[in-house]
Design a protein around this motif. Structure first.
Motif, mmCIF file in Angstrom:
data_model
loop_
_atom_site.group_PDB
_atom_site.id
_atom_site.type_symbol
_atom_site.label_atom_id
_atom_site.label_comp_id
_atom_site.label_asym_id
_atom_site.label_seq_id
_atom_site.Cartn_x
_atom_site.Cartn_y
_atom_site.Cartn_z
ATOM 1 N N VAL A 99 -11.411 5.770 -10.804
ATOM 2 C CA VAL A 99 -10.780 6.556 -9.754
ATOM 3 C C VAL A 99 -9.504 5.856 -9.313
ATOM 4 O O VAL A 99 -9.516 4.692 -8.929
ATOM 5 C CB VAL A 99 -11.733 6.731 -8.543
ATOM 6 N N GLU A 100 -8.409 6.575 -9.406
ATOM 7 C CA GLU A 100 -7.126 6.020 -8.969
ATOM 8 C C GLU A 100 -6.365 7.083 -8.201
ATOM 9 O O GLU A 100 -6.526 8.273 -8.451
ATOM 10 C CB GLU A 100 -6.314 5.506 -10.151
ATOM 11 N N VAL A 101 -5.576 6.622 -7.258
ATOM 12 C CA VAL A 101 -4.775 7.529 -6.441
ATOM 13 C C VAL A 101 -3.330 7.048 -6.474
ATOM 14 O O VAL A 101 -3.077 5.849 -6.633
ATOM 15 C CB VAL A 101 -5.291 7.591 -4.984
ATOM 16 N N PRO A 102 -2.378 7.969 -6.347
ATOM 17 C CA PRO A 102 -0.975 7.535 -6.312
ATOM 18 C C PRO A 102 -0.756 6.536 -5.172
ATOM 19 O O PRO A 102 -1.356 6.645 -4.107
ATOM 20 C CB PRO A 102 -0.198 8.832 -6.061
ATOM 21 N N LEU A 103 0.090 5.565 -5.429
ATOM 22 C CA LEU A 103 0.391 4.536 -4.437
ATOM 23 C C LEU A 103 1.168 5.136 -3.276
ATOM 24 O O LEU A 103 2.104 5.903 -3.476
ATOM 25 C CB LEU A 103 1.208 3.419 -5.088
ATOM 26 N N ARG A 104 0.727 4.802 -2.062
ATOM 27 C CA ARG A 104 1.425 5.205 -0.841
ATOM 28 C C ARG A 104 1.876 3.943 -0.122
ATOM 29 O O ARG A 104 1.262 2.884 -0.272
ATOM 30 C CB ARG A 104 0.489 5.976 0.079
ATOM 31 N N PRO A 105 2.918 4.024 0.674
ATOM 32 C CA PRO A 105 3.377 2.832 1.405
ATOM 33 C C PRO A 105 2.268 2.176 2.238
ATOM 34 O O PRO A 105 2.221 0.955 2.357
ATOM 35 C CB PRO A 105 4.503 3.364 2.287
ATOM 36 N N ASP A 106 1.357 2.976 2.795
ATOM 37 C CA ASP A 106 0.282 2.420 3.627
ATOM 38 C C ASP A 106 -0.742 1.618 2.830
ATOM 39 O O ASP A 106 -1.551 0.897 3.421
ATOM 40 C CB ASP A 106 -0.465 3.541 4.358
ATOM 41 N N ASP A 107 -0.726 1.731 1.496
ATOM 42 C CA ASP A 107 -1.695 1.008 0.661
ATOM 43 C C ASP A 107 -1.390 -0.481 0.590
ATOM 44 O O ASP A 107 -2.248 -1.260 0.191
ATOM 45 C CB ASP A 107 -1.706 1.568 -0.763
ATOM 46 N N ILE A 108 -0.176 -0.862 0.928
ATOM 47 C CA ILE A 108 0.238 -2.263 0.807
ATOM 48 C C ILE A 108 0.517 -2.811 2.202
ATOM 49 O O ILE A 108 1.264 -2.217 2.986
ATOM 50 C CB ILE A 108 1.482 -2.384 -0.089
ATOM 51 N N GLU A 109 -0.090 -3.960 2.477
ATOM 52 C CA GLU A 109 0.069 -4.580 3.792
ATOM 53 C C GLU A 109 0.855 -5.882 3.734
ATOM 54 O O GLU A 109 1.219 -6.427 4.767
ATOM 55 C CB GLU A 109 -1.310 -4.831 4.396
ATOM 56 N N ASP A 110 1.095 -6.388 2.545
ATOM 57 C CA ASP A 110 1.743 -7.686 2.386
ATOM 58 C C ASP A 110 2.983 -7.521 1.500
ATOM 59 O O ASP A 110 2.895 -6.978 0.397
ATOM 60 C CB ASP A 110 0.750 -8.651 1.731
ATOM 61 N N ALA A 111 4.127 -7.994 1.976
ATOM 62 C CA ALA A 111 5.378 -7.850 1.211
ATOM 63 C C ALA A 111 5.288 -8.538 -0.149
ATOM 64 O O ALA A 111 5.910 -8.076 -1.120
ATOM 65 C CB ALA A 111 6.554 -8.410 2.011
ATOM 66 N N LEU A 112 4.524 -9.607 -0.256
ATOM 67 C CA LEU A 112 4.379 -10.289 -1.544
ATOM 68 C C LEU A 112 3.766 -9.356 -2.596
ATOM 69 O O LEU A 112 4.126 -9.411 -3.765
ATOM 70 C CB LEU A 112 3.524 -11.556 -1.390
ATOM 71 N N THR A 113 2.878 -8.481 -2.170
ATOM 72 C CA THR A 113 2.257 -7.525 -3.092
ATOM 73 C C THR A 113 3.315 -6.609 -3.702
ATOM 74 O O THR A 113 3.253 -6.290 -4.894
ATOM 75 C CB THR A 113 1.176 -6.704 -2.367
ATOM 76 N N ILE A 114 4.279 -6.205 -2.894
ATOM 77 C CA ILE A 114 5.356 -5.351 -3.410
ATOM 78 C C ILE A 114 6.089 -6.073 -4.532
ATOM 79 O O ILE A 114 6.324 -5.511 -5.605
ATOM 80 C CB ILE A 114 6.329 -4.956 -2.286
#
Length: 156
Positions: A99-114
């Motif tokens: 199960v996968e969903v398109p990435l949304r800005p709210d899915d990431i909480e840490d700038a390093l992840t970006i």
């Protein structure tokens, strides 16, 4: 043949630790278009970028990585980053890896992840060039696999 895909689980300490993302490579058509947009934006920036061979297309971007986008105006760079982000999907439940969903800005909480995801997407789209970079001589012209003794000698 299916497009290459990778899975990234964030292993860096932070708010996104343990989150899993699925990255699917763009079609060759879209990747070519993306590479041409980067090159066009770099040319429009009128900044002299040492060791960048525009004639090699996206292959010329490989050794430079995403730092090239720092030479591009922010609104253009954002559009290019958004195209990369469209390749990233969130896997919200490790018990259901399909199960996968398109990435949304709210899915990431840490700038390093970006930064981790952008680098992974860029590498996925350009890593196949690393195997063929040896086919390009320093002057950007394709070379063959003939031995050095068989290679044409430069004109005097």
């Amino acid at each position: 043949m299916a497009r290459r895909e990778i899975e990234i689980t964030i292993s860096e300490p932070g708010d996104d630790y343990g989150k899993t993302f699925h990255i699917r490579r763009m079609s060759a058509w879209d990747a070519d278009r993306w590479g041409r947009r980067v090159i066009y934006a770099l040319l429009q920036s009128q900044v002299e970028i040492e060791d960048l061979d525009i004639e090699q297309g996206i292959a010329g971007l490989v050794g430079r990585g995403l730092e090239l986008l720092a030479y591009i105006p922010p609104e253009t760079a954002d559009a290019l980053f958004d195209a990369l982000t469209d390749c990233v999907f969130r896997r919200p439940d490790p018990r259901h890896p399909g199960v996968e969903v398109p990435l949304r800005p709210d899915d990431i909480e840490d700038a390093l992840t970006i930064a981790i995801l952008r680098e992974a997407v860029f590498r996925l789209h350009t890593d196949f060039f690393s195997g063929v970079q040896r086919l390009f001589s320093p002057d950007g012209k394709a070379t063959s696999d003939m031995g050095a003794e068989d290679a044409p000698k430069p004109a005097a």
